[in-house]
Design an enzyme around this catalytic site. Structure first.
Site, short mmCIF file in Angstrom:
data_model
loop_
_atom_site.label_atom_id
_atom_site.label_comp_id
_atom_site.label_asym_id
_atom_site.label_seq_id
_atom_site.Cartn_x
_atom_site.Cartn_y
_atom_site.Cartn_z
N LYS A 98 36.91 42.64 35.89
CA LYS A 98 37.57 41.79 35.70
C LYS A 98 37.87 41.71 34.30
O LYS A 98 36.46 41.55 33.11
CB LYS A 98 37.53 40.72 36.84
CG LYS A 98 39.30 39.77 36.97
CD LYS A 98 38.81 38.27 36.88
CE LYS A 98 39.45 37.34 36.94
NZ LYS A 98 39.22 36.13 37.89
N SER A 130 43.11 35.22 41.46
CA SER A 130 43.14 35.96 39.33
C SER A 130 42.74 37.10 39.45
O SER A 130 43.03 37.81 38.54
CB SER A 130 42.55 34.91 38.82
OG SER A 130 41.28 34.38 39.13
N SER A 152 39.71 32.69 43.70
CA SER A 152 39.61 34.12 42.81
C SER A 152 39.10 34.96 42.83
O SER A 152 40.06 36.61 42.69
CB SER A 152 39.86 33.83 41.38
OG SER A 152 40.84 32.77 40.81
#
Length: 497
Positions: A77, A157, A181
């Protein structure tokens, strides 16, 4: 093993397998070609922001050097620093943020023989910029598309991490979570996601929101693979005090299969199953599977103390301003923002690119959240209610070792104008997020071809036991799981009677 030449279903099966001799280099090249074919072109999933140009060479060297991961490729990420690539958090303000540093967890990954394949897209700033955001969108990476239905949302996210694993773009991925997330994108993208106890994985050189709630964790196609990756990235870090508080365990992948469901007492969070009958039906099948394997299910009707949510929000706003400023001040190089106020100013100056779809009301609120006494009181309240008065109390009073609930509803249609469309009646992830307890989501079936997951919660530091239950559930799961279509969603045909 050249993955690009195989059908998707076979790609996903083979890509989850352990590496063998001389395989890692070939796999890395195949993943890069697959990213080019379906992420950059084809359906354009937008799950990957950047690839590591040295991935193939690094895979060759890592495999030769041995280690736990033997050259396996991982997408990271893009709020986690890696030395090869910029770390942008999806924002144009950090487009040139080349620190040359590895996050502590990435250092552990490399030491274990893992290879950074590239950086995964995300909800910009891990979805803490504005209340009306669309999950999976960032100014740097665009809108992440769900591989099961490209017009539907990948949640966030850790949107790119979930979508990439589902689409077979890497062996596994690393996401981060403050509240949902990792688990939400894992659930709607049909993969396993594990939010470990806060303190299992270091946050050093990870773009922060909240030291109280932030953690990184693995996203993979099986619980065993997620545990394997967690073993590689976990570990104590003197620069992150939370990692010094726990048992310091780093072996999460051995002994997973030695767990039997026979006689295991599991609490079923009935009030958090939600109001959708189709989801209830899928969940009931999962419960039947657990019972058939010997588990004892205990129905629990419970509504959390809502004071927890307001207190947690106060904590997030205060810690965001302080910890974002501390992180930005640490960045090497010139011309980068050094405070949350700098980010707010940058967004205003670049409104056409950064704020076309939504604003920055949370950033602006965090900037004026400066009352430390209020923050410290709120933190004590939030952590106490979420842990001691919710999760601990439920497990103790009902004499259960775990709690379960559906993770989320199926993926909703992406809408940049109106933002996300969550069903708030489903799921029980917030207490674990606020208290810093482990939360695992595992695919449990689908609704009209859209994946849904089952969440497993345990006590603080019970990460290994939660993973064991996840493996046991996978073993007994009877539901047929769908395969990604890489096309827009269409309703399933109605079968003639």
């Amino acid at each position: 093993m050249i993955l690009r030449a195989l059908p998707l279903a076979l790609v996903l099966t083979l890509a989850a397998s352990p590496s063998t001799a001389q395989q890692a280099e070939e796999d890395a090249q195949a993943y890069l070609e697959r990213i080019a074919a379906i992420d950059d072109a084809g359906p354009q999933l937008n799950a990957v922001i950047a690839v590591n140009p040295q991935a193939v060479e690094q895979a060759r060297a890592a495999e030769a050097g041995g280690g736990l991961l033997e050259g396996r490729t991982i997408l990271v990420k893009d709020n986690i620093e890696t030395r090869e690539l910029p770390t942008t958090a999806g924002s144009l303000a950090l487009a040139e943020n080349r620190t040359g540093r590895d996050a502590h967890l990435i250092g552990n990954l490399r030491a274990a023989g893992g290879v950074v394949l590239g950086k995964a897209n995300l909800s910009e700033w891990a979805n803490i910029r504005d209340n009306n955001s669309t999950s999976g969108w960032s100014a740097v990476g665009g809108l992440t598309r769900n591989p099961y239905a490209t017009d539907r949302n990948a949640c966030g996210s850790s949107s790119g991490s979930g979508a990439a694993v589902a689409a077979g773009l890497a062996w596994a991925a690393i996401g981060t979570e403050t509240n949902g997330s990792i688990t939400c994108p894992a659930s709607v993208n049909g993969v396993v996601g594990f939010k470990p106890s806060v303190g299992v994985v270091s946050r050093t050189h990870v773009v922060p929101i909240s030291s109280t709630q932030d953690t990184a964790g693995p996203m993979a196609r099986s619980v065993a693979d997620a545990a394997f990756l967690l073993s590689a990235i976990a570990g104590r870090d003197p620069k992150d005090e939370a990692t010094l508080a726990g048992p310091g365990r780093t072996d999460f992948h051995t002994g997973l299969e030695e767990f039997s469901l026979e006689g295991v007492r599991i609490g079923v969070m009935r009030s958090q199953v939600g109001d959708r009958q189709d989801l209830k039906d899928v969940f009931e099948t999962a419960l039947s599977d657990l019972e058939a394997a010997g588990a004892t299910l205990v129905d629990i009707e419970f509504e959390p103390n809502e004071e927890m949510y307001g207190a947690s929000f106060t904590v997030l706003m205060f810690e965001l301003r302080e910890e974002m400023g501390r992180y930005l001040s640490s960045l090497p190089g010139d011309g980068l923002p050094r405070s949350l106020a700098d980010l707010i100013a940058f967004n205003k100056a670049n409104e056409d690119r950064e704020m076309r779809w939504f604003g920055q009301d949370l950033f602006e609120l965090a900037e004026i959240s400066t009352d430390r006494e209020e923050y410290e009181e709120a933190r004590a309240i939030a952590v106490r209610i979420a842990g001691e008065e919710t999760l601990d109390m439920l497990m103790e009073e009902n004499d259960v070792a775990f709690l379960i609930a559906p993770t989320r509803e199926p993926a909703w249609t992406s809408d940049l104008i109106n933002g996300d469309n969550f069903n708030g009646s489903i799921g029980f992830g917030s207490p674990a997020a606020i208290a810093g307890y482990p939360h695992l989501t595992v695919p449990m079936g689908s609704i009209e071809g859209l994946p849904v997951g089952i969440s497993i919660f345990g006590a603080k530091w019970s990460d290994f036991e939660v993973l064991q239950l996840g493996v046991a559930y996978e073993r007994t799961r009877s539901a047929k799981l769908p395969s990604p279509s890489l096309e827009p969603w269409v309703p399933a045909p109605v079968e003639a009677e």
